[in-house]
Design an enzyme around this catalytic site. Structure first.
Site, PDB file in Angstrom:
ATOM      1  N   HIS A  18     -36.649 -21.301  31.467  1.00 43.82           N
ATOM      2  CA  HIS A  18     -35.871 -22.747  31.453  1.00 43.82           C
ATOM      3  C   HIS A  18     -36.157 -23.417  30.397  1.00 43.82           C
ATOM      4  O   HIS A  18     -35.556 -23.969  29.612  1.00 43.82           O
ATOM      5  CB  HIS A  18     -35.961 -23.228  32.810  1.00 43.82           C
ATOM      6  N   ASP A 125     -32.410 -30.112  33.179  1.00 49.25           N
ATOM      7  CA  ASP A 125     -32.174 -28.867  33.571  1.00 49.25           C
ATOM      8  C   ASP A 125     -31.518 -28.854  35.113  1.00 49.25           C
ATOM      9  O   ASP A 125     -31.695 -29.808  35.380  1.00 49.25           O
ATOM     10  CB  ASP A 125     -33.728 -28.212  34.081  1.00 49.25           C
ATOM     11  N   SER A 292     -39.877 -12.483  33.500  1.00 46.47           N
ATOM     12  CA  SER A 292     -41.159 -13.057  33.674  1.00 46.47           C
ATOM     13  C   SER A 292     -41.863 -13.137  34.974  1.00 46.47           C
ATOM     14  O   SER A 292     -43.096 -13.031  35.280  1.00 46.47           O
ATOM     15  CB  SER A 292     -41.084 -14.756  33.477  1.00 46.47           C
ATOM     16  N   TRP A 356     -45.877   0.038  29.330  1.00 46.37           N
ATOM     17  CA  TRP A 356     -46.670  -0.945  28.900  1.00 46.37           C
ATOM     18  C   TRP A 356     -47.065  -1.834  30.140  1.00 46.37           C
ATOM     19  O   TRP A 356     -45.922  -2.336  30.552  1.00 46.37           O
ATOM     20  CB  TRP A 356     -46.033  -1.613  27.766  1.00 46.37           C
ATOM     21  N   ALA A 360     -44.591  -8.020  27.053  1.00 46.83           N
ATOM     22  CA  ALA A 360     -43.954  -7.260  25.862  1.00 46.83           C
ATOM     23  C   ALA A 360     -43.458  -8.173  25.236  1.00 46.83           C
ATOM     24  O   ALA A 360     -42.684  -9.189  25.344  1.00 46.83           O
ATOM     25  CB  ALA A 360     -43.194  -6.047  26.346  1.00 46.83           C
ATOM     26  N   ASN A 381     -31.668 -14.908  30.099  1.00 48.20           N
ATOM     27  CA  ASN A 381     -32.174 -14.920  28.613  1.00 48.20           C
ATOM     28  C   ASN A 381     -32.217 -13.535  28.256  1.00 48.20           C
ATOM     29  O   ASN A 381     -31.599 -13.190  27.018  1.00 48.20           O
ATOM     30  CB  ASN A 381     -33.333 -15.734  28.660  1.00 48.20           C
ATOM     31  N   SER A 382     -32.522 -12.799  29.062  1.00 50.04           N
ATOM     32  CA  SER A 382     -32.638 -11.348  28.699  1.00 50.04           C
ATOM     33  C   SER A 382     -31.597 -10.574  28.397  1.00 50.04           C
ATOM     34  O   SER A 382     -31.130 -10.040  27.286  1.00 50.04           O
ATOM     35  CB  SER A 382     -33.332 -10.451  29.618  1.00 50.04           C
ATOM     36  N   GLU A 385     -30.376 -11.887  24.939  1.00 49.01           N
ATOM     37  CA  GLU A 385     -31.132 -11.386  23.884  1.00 49.01           C
ATOM     38  C   GLU A 385     -30.592  -9.894  23.680  1.00 49.01           C
ATOM     39  O   GLU A 385     -30.447  -9.434  22.459  1.00 49.01           O
ATOM     40  CB  GLU A 385     -32.620 -10.984  24.260  1.00 49.01           C
TER      41      GLU A 385
HETATM   42  O1  LIG Z   1     -42.602  -8.912  29.040  1.00 51.52           O
HETATM   43  C1  LIG Z   1     -41.422  -9.729  28.947  1.00 51.52           C
HETATM   44  C2  LIG Z   1     -40.996 -10.037  30.045  1.00 51.52           C
HETATM   45  C3  LIG Z   1     -40.176 -11.144  29.518  1.00 51.52           C
HETATM   46  N1  LIG Z   1     -39.973 -11.562  28.329  1.00 51.52           N
HETATM   47  C4  LIG Z   1     -39.228 -12.778  27.712  1.00 51.52           C
HETATM   48  O2  LIG Z   1     -39.083 -13.710  29.096  1.00 51.52           O
HETATM   49  C5  LIG Z   1     -37.761 -14.145  29.046  1.00 51.52           C
HETATM   50  C6  LIG Z   1     -37.289 -13.929  30.502  1.00 51.52           C
HETATM   51  O3  LIG Z   1     -36.075 -14.883  30.959  1.00 51.52           O
HETATM   52  P1  LIG Z   1     -34.833 -14.196  31.774  1.00 51.52           P
HETATM   53  O4  LIG Z   1     -34.563 -12.995  31.261  1.00 51.52           O
HETATM   54  O5  LIG Z   1     -33.840 -15.246  31.771  1.00 51.52           O
HETATM   55  O6  LIG Z   1     -35.730 -13.921  32.923  1.00 51.52           O
HETATM   56  P2  LIG Z   1     -36.512 -15.056  33.922  1.00 51.52           P
HETATM   57  O7  LIG Z   1     -37.786 -15.478  33.145  1.00 51.52           O
HETATM   58  O8  LIG Z   1     -36.576 -14.270  35.200  1.00 51.52           O
HETATM   59  O9  LIG Z   1     -35.703 -16.403  34.232  1.00 51.52           O
HETATM   60  C7  LIG Z   1     -35.217 -17.123  34.875  1.00 51.52           C
HETATM   61  O10 LIG Z   1     -34.196 -18.062  34.474  1.00 51.52           O
HETATM   62  C8  LIG Z   1     -33.189 -17.478  33.938  1.00 51.52           C
HETATM   63  C9  LIG Z   1     -32.439 -18.636  33.155  1.00 51.52           C
HETATM   64  O11 LIG Z   1     -31.866 -19.532  34.217  1.00 51.52           O
HETATM   65  C10 LIG Z   1     -32.361 -16.715  35.069  1.00 51.52           C
HETATM   66  O12 LIG Z   1     -31.113 -16.004  34.657  1.00 51.52           O
HETATM   67  C11 LIG Z   1     -33.273 -15.708  35.739  1.00 51.52           C
HETATM   68  O13 LIG Z   1     -32.693 -14.974  36.905  1.00 51.52           O
HETATM   69  C12 LIG Z   1     -34.490 -16.460  36.193  1.00 51.52           C
HETATM   70  O14 LIG Z   1     -35.473 -15.612  36.937  1.00 51.52           O
HETATM   71  C13 LIG Z   1     -36.984 -13.693  27.912  1.00 51.52           C
HETATM   72  O15 LIG Z   1     -36.797 -14.574  26.675  1.00 51.52           O
HETATM   73  C14 LIG Z   1     -37.927 -12.203  27.630  1.00 51.52           C
HETATM   74  O16 LIG Z   1     -37.512 -12.009  26.243  1.00 51.52           O
HETATM   75  C15 LIG Z   1     -40.960 -11.025  27.132  1.00 51.52           C
HETATM   76  O17 LIG Z   1     -40.705 -11.575  26.002  1.00 51.52           O
HETATM   77  N2  LIG Z   1     -41.721 -10.108  27.585  1.00 51.52           N
END
Ligand SMILES: O=c1ccn([C@@H]2O[C@H](COP(=O)(O)OP(=O)(O)O[C@H]3O[C@H](CO)[C@@H](O)[C@H](O)[C@H]3O)[C@@H](O)[C@H]2O)c(=O)[nH]1
Length: 490
Positions: A18, A125, A292, A356, A360, A381-382, A385
């Site tokens: 967030h 938020d 995360s 890993w 990452a 976000n993933s 991306e």
């Molecule tokens: O090893 C890792 C793991 C994650 N990331 C980054 O961490 C972010 C993860 O974001 P997201 O994919 O949105 O997951 P969450 O961190 O779990 O995000 C929370 O927030 C999001 C936005 O509201 C929701 O969609 C999800 O379900 C909620 O768990 C991304 O930018 C990834 O690139 C890394 O760089 N390396």
């Protein structure tokens, strides 16, 4: 003429998915210096950084904020750290309640800071809708920043009415569907977010509250792209989610993806994961990473290992373990590969796989030409991306709203191959199912896989076009800036 700047305050929730997203949205709002300097009232952005609830999250937040502060070119963005508040630890097991109450505790600090700094608008938020009271008290326009899909937004707006219509726990609606304007019928069991499934739960009650409150903001800024979720955005704009009441203006400004200033990828070529990818053929590697908070126990990890081994494909698998026992933090620990993986797996797959065990460099991985598919928890976000780089997905939702995202990715956007995830067994995926999905994703004979690959490329082009000068997200940002300036002048 002397220009008076318009100060926009941003209040992120301190979870990294967030926080990073709202900071990046703030950068977009500021736009290029050229866009801003042409106006007689340039925007400035101040991020109000809440003190995170655990030491681990606090250091993560701090590291990210320092990185942005140190990066060049973000001169009109300032950071203001809010004082620590005592976290409501009694509800630590209910993440949505915890985040909502934690953000509510920030209200007095937001109010005093807004008075001190002067605020033309406050952007909060979606867990911080209680802070709307502060904006109203100060007579300042307020916007909510929605870090997830228009699908979740439509469901949230609809939830207060659904709550009245459906007398039972949604969890009990096995085999039935829920009507969400703009989505095909949503299968309650597999696709409703867990926190919306149990009517009596505090998490649910908070989402009914947020759903009502979203309607009272001056606008909803959302990290999506008009071309990704057109039906949903129209349904929301046409007032179909809350009959009889027009929704506030919605600004789809996505994909808000932090690429570290570079369009292609942050420079991480020295990282071991990226160096390993450098040695792999184009589009040959399936990447597995779960956000995360995603982690695996040995039983689930075994299924993944067997499935990957049998698929015959190359893989880069981020495997993290459970949170430290007794810790308040939900963050996973580094994966203990000896304990998690079947015996001999690493030796047998050494020439085509890398496991890993830590955080990452996901953005650099997804940008790498060797990556051809992504098995993901469907964090938004993933997902963005991945789509930014045209990488098709196989959804393995684990928590939060990810089951709804998975449904949308497969059933509406068509950018993902379906994978059977057993929610009743804590989101278990059998090895054979993972093997099938990976084969389909990575270029087997399956029509589903071919379609997902084509559609992901189409969405990559749409996302990139949206942020260009003639694009939909660019236009939405301009409308938002204009609305903020009008509000400041009023
Ligand atoms: O090893 C890792 C793991 C994650 N990331 C980054 O961490 C972010 C993860 O974001 P997201 O994919 O949105 O997951 P969450 O961190 O779990 O995000 C929370 O927030 C999001 C936005 O509201 C929701 O969609 C999800 O379900 C909620 O768990 C991304 O930018 C990834 O690139 C890394 O760089 N390396």
């Amino acid at each position: 003429m002397v220009s008076s700047s318009v100060n926009v305050l941003l209040l992120p929730e301190p979870g990294s998915g967030h926080l990073m997203s709202l900071i990046e949205a703030g950068k977009r709002l500021l736009g290029s210096q050229g866009a801003d300097s042409s106006s007689s009232s340039p925007l400035t952005v101040t991020v109000l950084v809440p003190h995170a609830a655990t030491a681990e999250s606090a250091s993560e937040v701090d590291a990210h904020v320092r990185r942005v502060e140190a990066s060049s070119g973000v001169t009109s963005m300032r950071f203001h750290r809010l004082p620590a508040v005592a976290p409501p630890t009694e509800c630590a097991g209910n993440p949505q309640e915890f985040k909502s109450r934690y953000m509510e505790l920030q209200k007095p600090h937001v109010a005093s800071t807004a008075r001190e700094l002067g605020a033309a608008a406050i952007v909060v938020d979606f867990f911080a809708t209680t802070v709307l009271d502060v904006a109203r008290e100060l007579g300042v326009p307020a916007y909510v920043y929605f870090t997830s899909t228009a699908g979740l937004l439509a469901l949230s707006l609809r939830l207060p009415a659904l709550d009245a219509e459906v007398g039972v726990d949604f969890e009990a609606l096995e085999g039935t569907v829920v009507d969400v304007p703009g989505l095909p019928p949503v299968p309650a069991g597999p696709a409703l977010p867990g926190f919306m499934a149990r009517k009596g739960s505090p998490n649910y009650a908070w989402f009914v509250y947020h759903g009502k409150r979203f309607m009272d903001f001056d606008g909803i800024i959302i990290n999506t792209v008009a071309e990704l979720e057109p039906g949903l955005l129209s349904a929301i704009a046409e007032g179909k989610c809350v009959p009889g009441r027009a929704a506030p203006p919605v600004y789809p400004i996505g994909p808000v993806v932090d690429l570290g200033g570079a369009k292609e990828a942050p420079p991480s070529s020295s990282h071991e994961c990226v160096a390993w990818l450098d040695a792999q053929p184009a589009a040959s590697v399936v990447f597995l990473c779960f956000g995360s908070l995603g982690w695996f126990d040995a039983a689930k990890a075994r299924e993944v290992a067997v499935g990957l081994e049998r698929s015959g494909h190359r893989f880069l698998w981020v495997l993290r373990g459970p949170p430290a026992p007794g810790s308040l933090s939900p963050h996973p620990t580094d994966g203990d590969l000896d304990a998690l993986l079947p015996e001999g797996f690493l030796d047998r797959t050494r020439d085509r796989g890398l496991v890993w065990p830590k955080w990452a460099p996901q953005k650099a991985v997804l940008a790498h030409p060797a990556v051809g598919g992504f098995v993901t928890h469907c964090g938004w976000n993933s997902t963005l991306e991945s789509l930014w780089h045209g990488v098709p997905l196989a959804p393995w939702p684990l928590y939060a709203e990810q089951h709804l995202n998975a449904f949308e990715l497969v059933s509406c956007m068509g950018v993902a191959v379906a994978m059977e995830v057993d929610r009743k067994r804590d989101n278990f995926v059998e090895a054979a199912e993972l093997e099938r999905a990976v084969r389909s994703l990575m270029g087997g004979e399956s029509e589903e896989g071919r379609k997902a690959r084509d559609k992901a490329k189409e969405m990559r082009d749409a996302c990139r076009k949206a942020v260009e000068e003639s694009g939909s997200s660019h236009a939405a940002l301009q409308r938002l800036r204009d609305a903020i300036r009008r509000g400041a002048a009023a």
